[in-house]
Design a protein around this motif. Sequence first.
Motif, PDB file in Angstrom:
ATOM      1  N   SER A 153      48.937   8.897  -8.629  1.00  8.75           N
ATOM      2  CA  SER A 153      47.926   9.205  -9.639  1.00  8.75           C
ATOM      3  C   SER A 153      46.600   8.511  -9.325  1.00  8.75           C
ATOM      4  N   ALA A 154      46.666   7.238  -8.923  1.00  2.00           N
ATOM      5  CA  ALA A 154      45.441   6.503  -8.618  1.00  2.00           C
ATOM      6  C   ALA A 154      44.710   7.120  -7.430  1.00  2.00           C
ATOM      7  N   VAL A 155      45.466   7.505  -6.405  1.00  2.00           N
ATOM      8  CA  VAL A 155      44.857   8.114  -5.220  1.00  2.00           C
ATOM      9  C   VAL A 155      44.232   9.460  -5.570  1.00  2.00           C
ATOM     10  N   LEU A 156      44.965  10.295  -6.298  1.00  2.00           N
ATOM     11  CA  LEU A 156      44.452  11.620  -6.642  1.00  2.00           C
ATOM     12  C   LEU A 156      43.242  11.538  -7.575  1.00  2.00           C
ATOM     13  N   ASP A 157      43.266  10.590  -8.518  1.00  2.00           N
ATOM     14  CA  ASP A 157      42.108  10.413  -9.403  1.00  2.00           C
ATOM     15  C   ASP A 157      40.870  10.024  -8.593  1.00  2.00           C
ATOM     16  N   VAL A 199      38.125  10.949   6.949  1.00  2.00           N
ATOM     17  CA  VAL A 199      39.297  11.821   7.047  1.00  2.00           C
ATOM     18  C   VAL A 199      40.028  11.900   5.721  1.00  2.00           C
ATOM     19  N   GLY A 200      40.169  10.748   5.040  1.00  3.29           N
ATOM     20  CA  GLY A 200      40.908  10.745   3.791  1.00  3.29           C
ATOM     21  C   GLY A 200      41.078   9.340   3.256  1.00  3.29           C
ATOM     22  N   VAL A 201      41.962   9.205   2.288  1.00  2.00           N
ATOM     23  CA  VAL A 201      42.277   7.897   1.701  1.00  2.00           C
ATOM     24  C   VAL A 201      43.757   7.610   1.912  1.00  2.00           C
ATOM     25  N   TYR A 202      44.067   6.323   2.066  1.00  2.00           N
ATOM     26  CA  TYR A 202      45.395   5.879   2.491  1.00  2.00           C
ATOM     27  C   TYR A 202      45.807   4.700   1.620  1.00  2.00           C
ATOM     28  N   ALA A 203      47.007   4.753   1.065  1.00  2.00           N
ATOM     29  CA  ALA A 203      47.521   3.647   0.256  1.00  2.00           C
ATOM     30  C   ALA A 203      48.965   3.363   0.634  1.00  2.00           C
ATOM     31  N   HIS A 204      49.310   2.082   0.681  1.00  2.00           N
ATOM     32  CA  HIS A 204      50.679   1.653   0.991  1.00  2.00           C
ATOM     33  C   HIS A 204      51.348   1.160  -0.282  1.00  2.00           C
ATOM     34  N   CYS A 205      52.541   1.698  -0.579  1.00  4.34           N
ATOM     35  CA  CYS A 205      53.280   1.294  -1.790  1.00  4.34           C
ATOM     36  C   CYS A 205      54.180   0.106  -1.480  1.00  4.34           C
ATOM     37  N   MET A 207      53.966  13.750  -5.941  1.00  7.33           N
ATOM     38  CA  MET A 207      53.548  13.504  -4.560  1.00  7.33           C
ATOM     39  C   MET A 207      53.232  14.799  -3.816  1.00  7.33           C
ATOM     40  N   ALA A 208      53.687  15.937  -4.339  1.00 10.46           N
ATOM     41  CA  ALA A 208      53.386  17.224  -3.704  1.00 10.46           C
ATOM     42  C   ALA A 208      51.895  17.533  -3.706  1.00 10.46           C
ATOM     43  N   GLN A 209      51.117  16.831  -4.542  1.00 12.81           N
ATOM     44  CA  GLN A 209      49.677  17.060  -4.584  1.00 12.81           C
ATOM     45  C   GLN A 209      48.932  16.292  -3.490  1.00 12.81           C
ATOM     46  N   LEU A 210      49.640  15.409  -2.784  1.00 17.74           N
ATOM     47  CA  LEU A 210      49.054  14.699  -1.652  1.00 17.74           C
ATOM     48  C   LEU A 210      49.087  15.609  -0.427  1.00 17.74           C
ATOM     49  N   THR A 211      48.616  15.111   0.708  1.00 16.65           N
ATOM     50  CA  THR A 211      48.714  15.904   1.944  1.00 16.65           C
ATOM     51  C   THR A 211      49.762  15.354   2.893  1.00 16.65           C
ATOM     52  N   GLU A 212      50.004  14.030   2.874  1.00 22.93           N
ATOM     53  CA  GLU A 212      50.996  13.467   3.778  1.00 22.93           C
ATOM     54  C   GLU A 212      51.530  12.148   3.242  1.00 22.93           C
ATOM     55  N   VAL A 213      52.632  11.693   3.856  1.00 20.30           N
ATOM     56  CA  VAL A 213      53.224  10.391   3.529  1.00 20.30           C
ATOM     57  C   VAL A 213      53.536   9.674   4.845  1.00 20.30           C
ATOM     58  N   HIS A 214      53.698   8.342   4.760  1.00 15.91           N
ATOM     59  CA  HIS A 214      53.853   7.564   5.987  1.00 15.91           C
ATOM     60  C   HIS A 214      54.933   6.482   5.889  1.00 15.91           C
ATOM     61  N   PRO A 215      56.187   6.839   5.635  1.00 17.63           N
ATOM     62  CA  PRO A 215      57.267   5.840   5.664  1.00 17.63           C
ATOM     63  C   PRO A 215      57.606   5.452   7.098  1.00 17.63           C
ATOM     64  N   CYS A 219      36.682  14.845   0.960  1.00 23.78           N
ATOM     65  CA  CYS A 219      37.786  13.944   1.294  1.00 23.78           C
ATOM     66  C   CYS A 219      39.034  14.798   1.461  1.00 23.78           C
ATOM     67  N   PRO A 220      39.295  15.327   2.655  1.00 28.06           N
ATOM     68  CA  PRO A 220      40.346  16.317   2.824  1.00 28.06           C
ATOM     69  C   PRO A 220      41.771  15.798   2.730  1.00 28.06           C
ATOM     70  N   GLN A 221      42.005  14.507   3.040  1.00 32.78           N
ATOM     71  CA  GLN A 221      43.381  14.022   3.122  1.00 32.78           C
ATOM     72  C   GLN A 221      43.663  12.908   2.121  1.00 32.78           C
ATOM     73  N   ALA A 222      44.922  12.824   1.701  1.00 33.37           N
ATOM     74  CA  ALA A 222      45.376  11.734   0.836  1.00 33.37           C
ATOM     75  C   ALA A 222      46.803  11.388   1.219  1.00 33.37           C
ATOM     76  N   SER A 223      47.050  10.114   1.507  1.00 35.08           N
ATOM     77  CA  SER A 223      48.350   9.690   2.024  1.00 35.08           C
ATOM     78  C   SER A 223      48.813   8.426   1.315  1.00 35.08           C
ATOM     79  N   ILE A 224      50.077   8.404   0.919  1.00 35.15           N
ATOM     80  CA  ILE A 224      50.695   7.174   0.438  1.00 35.15           C
ATOM     81  C   ILE A 224      52.009   7.004   1.199  1.00 35.15           C
ATOM     82  N   GLY A 225      52.618   5.836   1.058  1.00 33.04           N
ATOM     83  CA  GLY A 225      53.887   5.685   1.738  1.00 33.04           C
ATOM     84  C   GLY A 225      54.512   4.326   1.583  1.00 33.04           C
TER      85      GLY A 225
END
Length: 432
Positions: A207-211, A180-186, A241-249, A223-229
């Motif tokens: 930047s790391a996720v988009l790269d 589905v995509g890649v997911y990273a927690h800040c 962050m506008a280049q991502l698809t979603e965020v998860h706070p 890889c359609p989705q990219a999420s950080i939060g």
Amino acid sequence: MDGRTESTSTWLGAPLQEVPTPALTLDQATMRRNAERMRERCQALGLRLRPHVKTHKTLEGAELATGGTRRGIVVSTLAEARFFAAGGFDDILYAYPLPGGRLEECAALAQRLEAFQLLLDSPQALALLRQCPLPPGKRWLVWLKLDCGNGRAGVRPTDPGAMALARAIAEEAPEEVMLVGVYAHCGDTYGCRSVQAVQAIARATTSAVLDFVTALRQAGVPCPQASIGSTPSCSHPVPEMAQLTEVHPGNYLLYDLQQTLLGSCLPEEVAIRVLTRVIGHYPHRNQLLVDCGWAALSLHGRDQSPAGCAAIEGHPELRLVGLTQEHGQVGAVDGPLDFGRYPLGSILALIPFHACATAAMHPVYYVHAEGKVVELWRPIRGWFRVAARSAGGGRLPGGAAPPAPPGSVSRSPAATLTPAASPAHTTGPSLR
């Protein structure tokens, strides 16, 4: 499980000062504003908001955070996943390393829901999924968990194995597993001391996720989705962050003392309090005793903020100086206490350092508006599916839940006491 039990419903409409203490209270208007502001931030960046529900763990809080859609949430436990699925939620992401011994529960959720999604960060976890294929017409929906500096779960995007794992998820058995995509927690934003430092981490993580996603696409891996939060990173989002698809706070619905120190919110945006009553005066040690110990607050923050585990609202002259399981010790910041200002039975409102830890201590939340209790929220608890049993050890008829949940309370005249002198108070769009 939604808080509307007979034993607690008697508190609806009661003045907030009458609730039994220690009590976790939530300001309804503040939560609504917090939810709306986060939605507005995400809309401004063209991002989908997938709220994490681990702070409050309630149907009502998740409905507020999703704007009533009941779609697109993140959970931390399978107990939460089952609870929200039973409550009518869908598009649920279980953001935790795949628990190998509980694949049957995951499979049941994947078959029940339109979209039940998992995180993977190892070839071994992928192999476990492959050993438990879903029925025809269903696939495992998988996000690759990236560790972009938080140092918890996840594969580092710079590791050679990260690309190989993403390709394996996407290509080994596309009829069984979908990337589905890649997911990273800040989570490393919680070590910051300024908004600028938080934003630097958010920018670096983005930047790391988009790269990584760009490298995947160049290698022919969809890889359609990219999420950080994290609440700090999403409370002051950076343009990248506008280049991502979603965020998860998640914490933002309530906020807390820690978030004010990080600059995520203003003090008036913190919706959570723990009300406690003064139960003792001890002039020989210049202290008050209150009925809130660590079992109603947690010890998180004890060594991380000037106020410790909680600040005392409206009383800058007071400080929480000690906690045992059911007792709290309150002392003066400077000089002798004026005990006449805090009569026995008077109420103090504590602003907890960490809302997630404090909320985990309470079986019911008193939601208030204009000084009165307007809703009672009861969170899901635990991690495992446990068969309900009667007091004598036998299973209840039909597997029903026991009749009186832990922490149930009854309203009585004895609970009415005097306030203290100062007021207490579906997956988203493809990656751009």
